[in-house]
Design a protein around this motif. Structure first.
Motif, PDB file in Angstrom:
ATOM      1  N   GLU A  28       0.824  -1.208   0.000  1.00 47.18           N
ATOM      2  CA  GLU A  28       0.000   0.000   0.000  1.00 47.18           C
ATOM      3  C   GLU A  28       0.863   1.266   0.000  1.00 47.18           C
ATOM      4  N   VAL A  29       1.926   1.274   0.782  1.00 47.26           N
ATOM      5  CA  VAL A  29       2.805   2.442   0.819  1.00 47.26           C
ATOM      6  C   VAL A  29       3.451   2.667  -0.547  1.00 47.26           C
ATOM      7  N   LYS A  30       3.877   1.596  -1.173  1.00 47.38           N
ATOM      8  CA  LYS A  30       4.481   1.693  -2.498  1.00 47.38           C
ATOM      9  C   LYS A  30       3.483   2.226  -3.524  1.00 47.38           C
ATOM     10  N   GLU A  31       2.259   1.715  -3.480  1.00 48.98           N
ATOM     11  CA  GLU A  31       1.251   2.132  -4.454  1.00 48.98           C
ATOM     12  C   GLU A  31       0.858   3.595  -4.282  1.00 48.98           C
ATOM     13  N   GLU A  32       0.771   4.075  -3.040  1.00 50.84           N
ATOM     14  CA  GLU A  32       0.284   5.434  -2.801  1.00 50.84           C
ATOM     15  C   GLU A  32       1.377   6.492  -2.916  1.00 50.84           C
ATOM     16  N   PHE A  81      -4.871  -2.642  11.492  1.00 53.99           N
ATOM     17  CA  PHE A  81      -3.560  -2.840  12.118  1.00 53.99           C
ATOM     18  C   PHE A  81      -2.649  -1.646  11.812  1.00 53.99           C
ATOM     19  N   VAL A  82      -2.164  -1.005  12.878  1.00 55.63           N
ATOM     20  CA  VAL A  82      -1.193   0.072  12.736  1.00 55.63           C
ATOM     21  C   VAL A  82       0.197  -0.557  12.678  1.00 55.63           C
ATOM     22  N   CYS A  83       0.870  -0.378  11.551  1.00 58.30           N
ATOM     23  CA  CYS A  83       2.147  -1.062  11.302  1.00 58.30           C
ATOM     24  C   CYS A  83       3.292  -0.056  11.206  1.00 58.30           C
ATOM     25  N   MET A  84       4.428  -0.452  11.740  1.00 62.97           N
ATOM     26  CA  MET A  84       5.635   0.359  11.599  1.00 62.97           C
ATOM     27  C   MET A  84       6.498  -0.230  10.480  1.00 62.97           C
ATOM     28  N   LEU A  85       6.922   0.637   9.552  1.00 61.97           N
ATOM     29  CA  LEU A  85       7.775   0.225   8.452  1.00 61.97           C
ATOM     30  C   LEU A  85       9.021   1.110   8.419  1.00 61.97           C
ATOM     31  N   LYS A  86      10.085   0.551   7.922  1.00 63.39           N
ATOM     32  CA  LYS A  86      11.336   1.293   7.805  1.00 63.39           C
ATOM     33  C   LYS A  86      11.529   1.707   6.349  1.00 63.39           C
ATOM     34  N   PRO A  87      11.726   3.010   6.058  1.00 67.65           N
ATOM     35  CA  PRO A  87      11.869   3.429   4.658  1.00 67.65           C
ATOM     36  C   PRO A  87      13.196   2.976   4.055  1.00 67.65           C
ATOM     37  N   GLN A  88      13.128   2.535   2.806  1.00 62.39           N
ATOM     38  CA  GLN A  88      14.315   2.181   2.039  1.00 62.39           C
ATOM     39  C   GLN A  88      14.642   3.250   1.003  1.00 62.39           C
ATOM     40  N   THR A  89      13.622   3.987   0.591  1.00 63.29           N
ATOM     41  CA  THR A  89      13.808   5.143  -0.306  1.00 63.29           C
ATOM     42  C   THR A  89      13.057   6.318   0.314  1.00 63.29           C
ATOM     43  N   PHE A  90      13.304   7.548  -0.211  1.00 63.25           N
ATOM     44  CA  PHE A  90      12.740   8.738   0.439  1.00 63.25           C
ATOM     45  C   PHE A  90      12.084   9.703  -0.536  1.00 63.25           C
ATOM     46  N   ASP A  91      12.268   9.513  -1.836  1.00 64.72           N
ATOM     47  CA  ASP A  91      11.684  10.413  -2.836  1.00 64.72           C
ATOM     48  C   ASP A  91      10.245   9.990  -3.114  1.00 64.72           C
ATOM     49  N   ILE A  92       9.312  10.877  -2.808  1.00 66.27           N
ATOM     50  CA  ILE A  92       7.884  10.571  -2.963  1.00 66.27           C
ATOM     51  C   ILE A  92       7.474  10.666  -4.424  1.00 66.27           C
ATOM     52  N   GLN A  93       6.728   9.685  -4.863  1.00 63.29           N
ATOM     53  CA  GLN A  93       6.152   9.653  -6.208  1.00 63.29           C
ATOM     54  C   GLN A  93       4.650   9.377  -6.050  1.00 63.29           C
ATOM     55  N   GLU A  94       3.869  10.449  -6.003  1.00 61.67           N
ATOM     56  CA  GLU A  94       2.449  10.300  -5.727  1.00 61.67           C
ATOM     57  C   GLU A  94       1.725   9.614  -6.885  1.00 61.67           C
ATOM     58  N   GLN A  95       0.739   8.799  -6.529  1.00 54.88           N
ATOM     59  CA  GLN A  95      -0.199   8.316  -7.546  1.00 54.88           C
ATOM     60  C   GLN A  95      -1.484   9.116  -7.370  1.00 54.88           C
ATOM     61  N   ASN A  96      -2.129   9.465  -8.476  1.00 59.53           N
ATOM     62  CA  ASN A  96      -3.210  10.444  -8.440  1.00 59.53           C
ATOM     63  C   ASN A  96      -4.613   9.840  -8.390  1.00 59.53           C
ATOM     64  N   GLN A  97      -4.731   8.535  -8.255  1.00 58.02           N
ATOM     65  CA  GLN A  97      -6.058   7.928  -8.228  1.00 58.02           C
ATOM     66  C   GLN A  97      -6.716   8.042  -6.857  1.00 58.02           C
ATOM     67  N   GLU A  98      -5.936   7.935  -5.789  1.00 56.31           N
ATOM     68  CA  GLU A  98      -6.489   7.985  -4.441  1.00 56.31           C
ATOM     69  C   GLU A  98      -5.876   9.091  -3.588  1.00 56.31           C
ATOM     70  N   ILE A  99      -4.675   9.515  -3.928  1.00 58.14           N
ATOM     71  CA  ILE A  99      -3.919  10.447  -3.077  1.00 58.14           C
ATOM     72  C   ILE A  99      -3.847  11.824  -3.728  1.00 58.14           C
ATOM     73  N   ALA A 100      -4.260  12.838  -2.953  1.00 59.74           N
ATOM     74  CA  ALA A 100      -4.170  14.220  -3.454  1.00 59.74           C
ATOM     75  C   ALA A 100      -2.783  14.795  -3.237  1.00 59.74           C
ATOM     76  N   ALA A 101      -2.139  14.390  -2.125  1.00 59.30           N
ATOM     77  CA  ALA A 101      -0.801  14.905  -1.814  1.00 59.30           C
ATOM     78  C   ALA A 101      -0.131  13.968  -0.818  1.00 59.30           C
ATOM     79  N   ALA A 102       1.195  14.006  -0.782  1.00 59.73           N
ATOM     80  CA  ALA A 102       1.984  13.212   0.173  1.00 59.73           C
ATOM     81  C   ALA A 102       3.224  14.016   0.542  1.00 59.73           C
ATOM     82  N   GLN A 103       3.682  13.844   1.784  1.00 54.71           N
ATOM     83  CA  GLN A 103       4.869  14.577   2.226  1.00 54.71           C
ATOM     84  C   GLN A 103       5.457  13.899   3.471  1.00 54.71           C
TER      85      GLN A 103
END
Length: 352
Positions: free
Chosen positions: A229-233, A261-283
């Motif tokens: 889900e994080v990758k897709e959004e 379920f609230v999950c903790m994930l560790k980032p492997q990359t940091f450059d955001i690439q938004e997808q526009n179908q469900e997400i208006a913005a990300a930061q």
């Protein structure tokens, strides 16, 4: 289809009474219309002298390869008939499962096969009967309902019907009662948390920055769903760490309950690439700013989640770590547990 043997007591009770010639002709005519071969000797008519035992030379059978209800065959010397049944597999709980294929079938033929099958299943004291109908055989739903079946669940390509046979309380399991969702807490080395704003839903145009969320797909593990889900959004690659908390709610999706379920994930990359179908913005947002949002502070559940995330950030909180294992039947699975005092378990797992 399956074949079973039924004694002559299941033959029409015409055998037990003498029928007048006009009635006999009527029975013979009706039998021919239905595709049933009836021996004249059954009806008290003159028999073929070449027939040593015409009664034993008659057999009723049903075949899905044609639309006829019955065909003539040879009856065994035991004097029992051979009748075709629906293909069914025994389940592990005393019932049977009928998995219909997408080959077209006439509803009248299906009704005949189903009635004969139900009779045998009752004799064998079967309990639950499940019929899986592909969408191509939707014409068979109504005949099955007329025989006492009801809906259990449906998917995009099939419907599952069920019926409880014994005169006891129905103990067949209900349809799945819960949907499973995830929320992803991801923080970089600047104490910034990955947040999004949604295009649709209750948070549309609300100005609320929230954790990435989504639903777990069928056959998908919670840890895998969170990463996906994080990758897709957002386009961010992550590694699953822990389940920090979960909540249960009811009547949230077509009257189904919901596990989140609230999950903790560790980032492997940091450059955001938004997808526009469900997400208006990300930061990336400072975690304290995320927790201080008015909406978060005013809604106790969100506030609790934010406090748990802050506690994890400050190293005062331990969640549930996934441990790859298998079920008793050998299926891959994950056991989620608090590993604070379980270092020996993790060490033994690595050695294996």
């Amino acid at each position: 289809m399956q074949r079973f043997r039924a004694t002559s007591k299941f033959l029409p009770h015409l055998l037990a009474r003498k029928i007048s010639p006009p009635s006999s002709r009527l029975v013979l005519t009706e039998g021919a219309r239905l595709g049933i071969t009836v021996s004249p000797s059954w009806l008290g008519l003159p028999k073929d002298p070449k027939d040593k035992n015409p009664f034993l030379n008659q057999v009723m059978s049903v075949s899905t390869s044609s639309l006829s209800v019955a065909t003539q065959g040879i009856m065994p010397e035991s004097g029992v008939e051979q009748i075709e049944l629906l293909n069914a597999d025994d389940d592990l709980h005393g019932g049977v499962v009928v998995d219909m294929k997408d080959k077209p079938m006439d509803s009248e033929l299906f009704t005949s096969l189903l009635k004969a099958s139900l009779s045998q299943w009752k004799q064998k004291e079967k309990k639950g009967v499940w019929i899986k109908l592909p969408i191509e055989l939707s014409n068979l739903v109504h005949p099955a309902v007329k025989e006492g079946f009801c809906y259990h669940h449906a998917e995009s390509d099939y419907i599952m019907l069920k019926r409880w046979l014994p005169e006891t309380v129905d103990t067949l399991p209900a349809n799945a009662s819960h949907r499973v969702g995830i929320g992803a807490f991801i923080m970089n080395n600047k104490r910034e948390v990955l947040v999004v704003q949604e295009i649709h839903g209750r948070f549309k145009d609300a100005g609320v920055w929230k954790l990435p969320t989504g639903a777990v797909n069928e056959g998908e593990d919670i840890c895998a769903a969170a990463v996906r889900e994080v990758k897709e959004e957002t386009g961010i690659e992550t590694e699953f760490v822990e389940i920090l908390a979960f909540r249960q709610s009811h009547k949230s999706f077509f009257q189904k309950s919901d596990l989140f379920f609230v999950c903790m994930l560790k980032p492997q990359t940091f450059d955001i690439q938004e997808q526009n179908q469900e997400i208006a913005a990300a930061q990336w947002m400072p975690v304290e700013d995320y927790a201080a949002q008015p909406f978060v502070k005013q809604n106790k559940l969100f506030d609790y989640v934010a406090e748990i995330c802050l506690a994890k950030t400050d190293k005062h909180y331990t969640g549930f770590t996934p441990l790859a294992t298998t079920t008793s039947s050998g299926k891959p699975s994950y056991l989620y547990f608090n590993h604070w005092d379980m270092s020996d378990l993790l060490a033994s797992d690595k050695q294996q």
